[in-house]
Design an enzyme around this catalytic site. Structure first.
Site, PDB file in Angstrom:
ATOM      1  N   PRO A 179     -63.871  -3.838 -14.968  1.00 10.63           N
ATOM      2  CG  PRO A 179     -63.036  -5.956 -14.530  1.00 10.63           C
ATOM      3  CD  PRO A 179     -64.055  -4.982 -14.079  1.00 10.63           C
ATOM      4  CD  GLU A 180     -67.904  -1.836 -19.649  1.00  8.55           C
ATOM      5  OE1 GLU A 180     -68.087  -1.745 -20.870  1.00  8.55           O
ATOM      6  OE2 GLU A 180     -68.606  -1.248 -18.804  1.00  8.55           O
TER       7      GLU A 180
END
Length: 267
Positions: free
Chosen positions: A2-3
């Site tokens: 996740p970014e």
DNA sequence: TATAGTGTTATCGG
DNA sequence: ACCGATAACACTAT
């Protein structure tokens, strides 16, 4: 995983599938993921309430709760994912990246869960347990969200010092939402060496960096994740620069694995 | 069996 | 006290 784009997707999953449903049970037994709360504390604070709004700033999410309840902070860490499931365990939303091949309802890596009145569940599925759930998280410590940062804020964020520009882009207190893969793509687009000291940036270079930041975030959010970024797909031992075919260099900047084009990303 | 890893943070040295 | 670098965290996939 996740970014910013993945976290925004997770936020929209919550907003779409988990709001305004009464919480009847909470699994908060994982004292590492739920630190500093002892088991049962988050449960006691949430049972009987509903999530009312889902927010995001950078990679951090938080939900307001009904009846003047506490704020529920959610961070996905490196491997976390939000999954909403039906009472029978069928996944309603959230994707299945870490759960390929499992039987329906087998959420082996669920580290935190809300159970709703109809038996449906919202889960933090997180094999590595680097994600985090906490009440009333300190969101004010984060810098401006990378999708909303103004030119003035961006200039101020870069600040001074000898830190490599990549390290500053990754500093969530300076600008919130850029992770290791986005940072590499931004620097590649801006034709800037990841190790360039922030002290050495000209006004033109700062402007180019902001343009690259906006472009990379816009396209990766629209594409559904950082995996869709051109430079991210090029990572690996045989990586070549999409612009000029030069073999990509690999090193460590800002403490993270970094790929860059030695030909046009100059100090 | 050994290693790298898309995030954060405590700790250490200058 | 500030700034930057590093290790540690927990665990899986390759």
């Amino acid at each position: 995983m996740p970014e910013l784009p993945e976290v925004e997707n997770a936020r929209s999953v919550i907003a779409r599938a988990a709001l305004d449903r009464e919480v009847v049970d909470v699994d908060d037994h994982d004292t590492w993921v739920c630190r500093p709360h002892p088991p049962g504390e988050i449960r006691a604070a949430l049972v009987g309430r509903r999530l009312t709004v889902a927010h995001r700033r950078g990679k951090s999410m938080w939900c307001e709760t009904s009846g003047d309840g506490p704020v529920l902070g959610i961070h996905l860490g490196m491997s976390g994912k939000i999954v909403v499931a039906d009472p029978d365990g069928t996944e309603v939303d959230g994707g299945d990246y870490w759960e390929r091949g499992r039987a329906p309802g087998d959420f082996r890596y669920s580290r935190f869960a809300l159970t709703f009145a109809d038996g449906g569940r919202l889960m933090l599925v997180d094999p590595r347990r680097l994600g985090r759930i906490r009440l009333d998280p300190p969101i004010e410590l984060l810098g401006p969200d990378a999708t909303e940062i103004t030119p003035a804020q961006f200039r101020a964020m870069l600040g001074r010092g000898t830190a490599p520009v990549k390290a500053r882009l990754l500093d969530q207190h300076a600008i919130a939402g850029i992770g290791n893969l986005l940072a590499d793509d931004i620097l590649w687009r801006a034709r800037m060496h990841p190790g360039k000291p922030v002290d050495d940036l000209s006004a033109d270079e700062v402007a180019a960096l902001l343009r690259a930041t906006r472009y990379a975030i816009r396209t990766s959010v629209a594409g559904g994740g950082v995996h869709t970024l051109e430079i991210v797909r090029m990572r690996g031992p045989d990586a070549r620069c999409p612009r000029d075919g030069t073999p990509m260099s690999h090193g460590t900047y800002g403490g993270r694995s970094t790929w860059f084009c030695p030909l046009d990303q100059r100090l």
